[in-house]
Design an enzyme around this catalytic site. Structure first.
Site, PDB file in Angstrom:
ATOM      1  CE  LYS A   1      -4.258   1.388  -0.128  1.00  0.00           C
ATOM      2  NZ  LYS A   1      -5.144   1.022  -1.233  1.00  0.00           N
TER       3      LYS A   1
ATOM      4  CB  SER B   1      -8.041   1.130  -3.138  1.00  0.00           C
ATOM      5  OG  SER B   1      -7.769   1.201  -1.753  1.00  0.00           O
TER       6      SER B   1
END
Length: 595
Positions: free
Chosen positions: A193, A394
């Site tokens: 991430k 996401s």
């Protein structure tokens, strides 16, 4: 007293001048709106459909009163959405007046999956025997990929041809923040991430470099394979041409058979006249893609195109942009507005199936969860299919995972299952740079949690980390339930890692590779429909609803782009940091730009 009257007079004059200016602007806007409300366009026999893309290509044509405004510096053509581009190419297939398509030079401000949709539509168009001709003074890689399906590809004799490979660049701001005395306090879950890396690193982490290399090579392989098939040039040869930069001059592109001839535009127009049986001394019969939307009474409204005469409907719900709480706008996905659209189609007995078109890098994890809930509820009562655009990552994947089936293009960017939060510590900036200090009185230990004038305490950081961990657990659970996988498996392919659509299908995040039309056909099949009408949601804001805000936004954006040029992208990246503060985010790590 004399001074007083001077101020009064100046105020009155100011009001009068301001009023006159506002009236002129209002008249200009009304004139622009009236002029843009064109009558149906009649297409002449032996015409060419001109595809020239001069601006960003959104999911659907905006209902924007300023889009074709030509006054006070606003002199531009209306940006046409992917929905109308595809509909017009499909319509041209069976239009006897359209003999072929002319792909005029374009820089294609859009993602790879959108380009793929248009490219596939052109391939389908050619099945009728009609021609596609492409011309450009400059072939970017993106436009050449689109043009590679053309029957003939022409390049200006002194033009430019780019085939150099893909590059993904990340801008890092840590050095700037250090100079300002600002610390980005990062709380995240997910090894990959990397959305927050620009604020606390000066280069890509090894994990981020690995995933960028993986997805970029996947997209590049698809790019080369597509051109190889269209131009009958081996993939290995194309790779070598790019790797060794063998195309440096137009003659190189011709020699290596990447283009069919070097011609000036007037020569290409002569050929188009021959192909359409138009006298060389006459003007070419041509209709632009925007004009063609209005042709022969076929102007589509916001309720979509009718696929049949049945009262049964398939709802196309557009989810495009950053995911935010509230209503959002035409550029963002507001959780309230999209949830309302999902509830509306769920309760409408005429709607038999739903296609959710997702083109989003994510955003607020809470807003994503609100939308996911409505998708899950809809799935219980009628089929819902997701069609992914350029990006569905996401939060964009979060709102997709509960669907019955997910379609993506091979070069769609998806995955990025992870959560993060950013909180700036600006103590040194305030103290050392500005000489500002703060003091406070509080009634609870955590009453000032999130105060940017000081660093987080270990206890506060632990609280925020637990919140982010909890968000990630929820994220992986909903994906596991929606995709019928274990949560442990989702975690193993999650951790914020980004995948292409092709890669995502292999690991079970996507069901099929296909376009919007494939998703609609799948929805019809699941609902057992042979005839249906396609309707679109949510409704775009009305002309008058957008007028004030639209003018302000247009002026601001126009001025910024004019001053910043290519650097406008950096401004957008810095500006997006505001929405990341404190609130947990489910957002794509970076913007993917391939020229």
């Amino acid at each position: 007293m004399k001074q007083f009257f001077k101020f009064v007079l100046a105020t009155v004059v100011g009001i009068i001048v301001s009023s006159i200016i506002l009236i002129v602007i209002f008249i200009g806007i009304i004139g622009g709106i009236i002029s843009s409300a064109e009558d149906d366009v009649t297409v002449s026999a032996n015409s060419v459909l001109n595809l020239e893309f001069k601006g960003p290509i959104g999911e659907r044509t905006p209902n924007n009163p300023l889009a074709e405004l030509s006054f006070l510096g606003f002199d531009k053509e209306k940006n046409i959405g992917l929905n109308d581009i595809l509909a017009n190419i499909k319509k041209a297939k069976t239009d006897d007046n359209i003999k072929g398509i002319f792909l005029d030079q374009s820089y294609l401000e859009t993602g790879q999956a959108t380009t793929e949709e248009i490219r596939n539509a052109l391939i389908d168009f050619k099945k009728t025997g009609k021609f596609v001709i492409a011309y450009a003074e400059v072939y970017t890689q993106s436009f050449y990929y689109l043009a590679s399906v053309a029957d003939k590809i022409y390049l200006n004799p002194n033009g430019y041809f780019d085939l150099s490979g893909f590059n993904s660049e990340v801008t890092f701001f840590k050095g700037t923040l250090d100079k300002l005395g600002i610390e980005a306090q990062i709380i995240k879950v997910g090894t990959y991430k990397s959305a927050v890396e620009p604020y606390f690193l000066t280069e890509m982490s090894p994990a981020n470099r690995l995933q960028v290399s993986s997805y970029l090579n996947s997209m590049y392989n698809h790019f080369l394979t597509g051109i190889s098939k269209s131009r009958s040039i081996s993939r290995d040869s194309l790779y070598s041409y790019a790797n060794k930069l063998k195309i440096q001059y137009p003659q190189d592109a011709l020699k290596l058979k990447l283009v069919d001839a070097l011609k000036y535009k007037d020569e290409v127009l002569v050929e188009l006249k021959k192909r359409t049986d138009v006298d060389p001394d006459d003007d070419l019969n041509s209709v632009s893609i925007a004009e063609y939307t209005h042709s022969n009474g076929s102007k589509s409204d916001d309720n979509g195109a009718e696929e049949g005469s049945s009262r049964n409907r398939i709802a196309m719900i557009y989810a495009s942009g950053e995911i935010v709480g509230g209503d959002g706008d035409n550029e963002t996905i507001g959780s309230d507005k999209l949830s309302e659209a999902l509830r509306k189609v769920r309760l409408d007995n005429k709607v038999k199936a739903v296609v959710l078109r997702v083109n989003s890098p994510g955003g607020s994890s809470l807003a994503s969860d609100v939308i996911w809930r409505e998708v899950a509820l809809t799935k219980k009562v009628k089929p819902i299919i997701v069609s992914m655009g350029d990006v569905a990552a996401s939060g964009g994947y979060y709102i997709s995972c509960a669907a019955d089936s997910i379609f993506a293009q091979p070069n769609t960017i998806t995955g990025s299952i992870g959560i993060f939060a950013v909180l700036p510590n600006m103590q040194k900036f305030f103290n050392d740079k500005l000489g500002i200090t703060f003091d406070n009185v509080k009634t609870g230990q955590y009453a000032d949690l999130g105060d940017i004038s000081r660093p987080l305490t270990p206890a506060e950081r632990g609280i925020l980390q637990n919140q982010v961990n909890h968000g990630y657990s929820i994220f992986t659970k909903v994906v596991a339930d929606g995709r019928k996988k274990t949560q442990a498996y989702v975690d193993s392919i999650g951790q914020g890692r980004v995948w292409t659509g092709e890669q995502a299908m292999k690991i079970g995040l996507v069901d099929r590779l296909g376009n919007i039309n494939d998703a609609v056909k799948s929805a019809a099949k699941m609902a057992k429909l042979k005839n249906y009408k396609l309707v679109t949601y949510p409704e775009q804001e009305s002309v008058w609803g957008q007028l004030g805000a639209g003018l302000s936004a247009e002026v601001k954006q126009s001025m910024l782009k004019s001053e910043l040029g290519d650097n406008y992208a950096y401004y957008e990246q810095i500006n997006s940091l505001k929405s990341m503060m404190r609130v947990p985010q489910a957002r794509l790590p970076f913007n993917v730009v391939i020229k």
